[in-house]
Design an enzyme around this catalytic site. Structure first.
Site, PDB file in Angstrom:
ATOM      1  N   HIS A  23      19.351  20.335  40.627  1.00  0.00           N
ATOM      2  CA  HIS A  23      19.174  18.883  40.548  1.00  0.00           C
ATOM      3  C   HIS A  23      18.035  18.418  41.464  1.00  0.00           C
ATOM      4  CE1 HIS A  23      22.894  17.337  38.392  1.00  0.00           C
ATOM      5  NE2 HIS A  23      23.046  18.649  38.397  1.00  0.00           N
ATOM      6  N   ASP A  32      20.328  10.499  41.856  1.00  0.00           N
ATOM      7  CA  ASP A  32      20.970  11.426  40.930  1.00  0.00           C
ATOM      8  C   ASP A  32      22.228  10.812  40.330  1.00  0.00           C
ATOM      9  OD1 ASP A  32      22.908  13.821  40.281  1.00  0.00           O
ATOM     10  OD2 ASP A  32      20.932  14.734  40.483  1.00  0.00           O
TER      11      ASP A  32
END
EC number: 2.4.1.272
Length: 495
Positions: free
Chosen positions: A20, A123
């Site tokens: 990520h 995120d």
């Protein structure tokens, strides 16, 4: 830091996982490339994944920096340095990392307040940040680490529950409401979609936070999955921008590519590079299963035998299994491959961008993690697909059934990222996929040709006038308008 008039100031907040972190940091670097002031907030250990890239960009005069916060390891009972969901993270420690992350929320919110950004990009696993942004009166943009198809497919299962109509776990069913006729089995679905659990609730929270956000960013481009780009925006009713391939856009020279991730020592790089450069064009198979996967000994044996029996040269990225028969087997296998000059093993992190662009690489075996899929498309390489966890089985559908640039190895069972699972794919299945992938006969009807065409489309997307370039310029324009409107309201005289 004082904001200059007209300058956009931003904060980027990645999740604590390499898969990520890397694409979101590449996005942050792209914003800095477009003169947006960028601060990336993360913990000390996670900053090591990308700090070399940030230092490079800063040396080029780009307005970007890292703000490091201390991970509360002692408070949650973790050793120093264990602060990410990665391959070396013991399974029993993952709940404590989540605890540490929750303790950091107040720290992050205070930084949002103190640094006074005009917008934040966070995120998907920071759903709380949409409310934090609302308190400050600024936009929050969500980063999705998956494909538009994967998010659309998950929505289909949530809305229509087609898996409940299947009699057996191995029965195929069609995912309703999608642009293509995609078939799955219950075993291929993530567990949180099969039956409700704690993760199901988290994903609902994430979806709610996305609908409250200004929009979402994807590491994708229009020509890669245009039907799902439009479909996803329609079902969500929110704005979204594909600004990929971010790895291609943000890392346009060898220095950038080498600095990305856990950069290796120069002599280690010279080893695999010299070996690759000694091989014929498109003759080498690249085998990698991502940054957080481990296989049991039984599966390692099947992979090794299939590679050895294939007759093709290969590079295989392997992970330490903390000792035991798996590591011993791989060390013996490595010795044998060195002697025959047929294979090269890279232990731990591999400089994937540099490897994939080498002309000797002819295809890859992949777990279908989205970063790798996009990087393979960039390089114009066909794939043998071996999905494992997360949204991998959905990504396989895009690669094999929609884009037709891959062949399935035959994996049938989803598992959690930190588990081995019960499935062992046999060497015969692996070998058949490799043979089809590396074939020069083009029996697949043009798989390699389609992969090359998508590579051209990827490069076009990030050029001036390309879809991703236009999306980036439009988003920045909108964010500037929001900032100017806010400033006008703040300076307007009271009636």
């Amino acid at each position: 830091m004082e904001k200059k008039k007209g300058e956009l100031k931003s904060i980027f907040l990645p999740f604590l996982s390499t898969s990520h972190i890397i694409p979101l940091v590449d996005m942050a670097r792209l914003f800095a490339l477009h003169d947006v002031d960028v601060t990336i907030i993360t913990t000390a250990h996670n900053a090591t994944v990308f700090q070399k890239s940030i230092d490079l960009d800063a040396s080029r005069g780009r307005p970007i920096r890292t703000h490091v916060v201390n991970f509360p390891a002692a408070q949650v009972g973790l050793p120093v340095g264990i602060e990410a969901f990665n391959v070396d993270t013991p399974r029993e420690m993952t709940p404590r990392i989540y605890m540490g992350l929750s303790l950091l929320q107040q720290v992050f919110e205070k930084l949002f307040h103190d640094l006074q950004p005009d917008f934040i990009v966070t995120d998907m696993f920071h759903p709380w940040s949409v409310d934090a942004a609302a308190k400050l009166g600024i936009p929050r943009i969500m980063f999705h680490g998956a494909s538009y198809l994967a998010r659309s497919a998950a929505h289909s299962v949530e809305q229509y529950a087609p898996h409940l109509e299947a009699k057996f776990d191995t029965d195929k069913f069609v995912l309703p409401g999608l642009p293509d006729n995609l078939e799955m089995t219950r075993l291929q679905l993530p567990d949180w979609l099969r039956s409700p659990n704690q993760y199901t609730e988290l994903m609902r929270t994430i979806k709610q936070s996305e609908k409250k956000s200004y929009g979402s960013l994807f590491n994708s481009f229009y020509d890669l999955e245009s039907a799902y780009y439009e479909h996803y925006k329609s079902i969500m009713g929110t704005k979204s921008w594909g600004i990929g391939p971010v790895s291609l856009w943000a890392n346009q020279d060898a220095q950038d590519k080498a600095a990305r991730g856990y950069a290796k020592e120069e002599e280690e790089k010279e080893g695999w590079l010299k070996w690759l450069n000694s091989k014929a064009e498109s003759s080498v198979l690249y085998v990698s299963f991502g940054s957080i996967n481990k296989f049991p000994y039984s599966q390692l044996v099947e992979i090794a035998r299939a590679l050895e029996d294939s007759g093709h040269d290969f590079i295989w990225v392997v992970r330490k299994n903390d000792g035991g028969e798996g590591d011993n087997f791989l060390e013996e296998f490595e010795k044998r491959m060195k002697e025959s000059n047929k294979g090269y093993l890279i232990w731990g992190w591999a400089p994937q961008l540099l490897i994939l662009e080498n002309p000797a690489i002819g295809g890859l075996v992949t777990h279908c993690g989205w970063n790798t899929v996009v990087e393979s498309v960039n390089a114009g390489l066909p794939m043998a697909t071996w999905p494992l966890f997360a949204e991998h089985f959905f990504n396989e559908k895009l690669v094999v059934d929609v884009l037709k640039i891959g062949v399935p190895v035959g994996a049938k069972e989803w598992r959690n990222w930190n588990e081995f699972g019960s499935e062992v794919v046999k060497r015969e299945e692996i070998g058949n996929a490799i043979a089809s992938l590396m074939s020069e006969e083009e029996e697949d009807g043009g798989m390699r040709k389609r992969a090359k065409e998508l590579s051209v489309a990827a490069k076009s997307a990030i050029k001036v006038g390309g879809s991703s370039h236009n999306n980036m310029k439009e988003l920045i324009r909108e964010l500037k308008e929001i900032k100017l409107s806010k400033e006008a309201q703040e300076t307007a005289p009271n009636p």
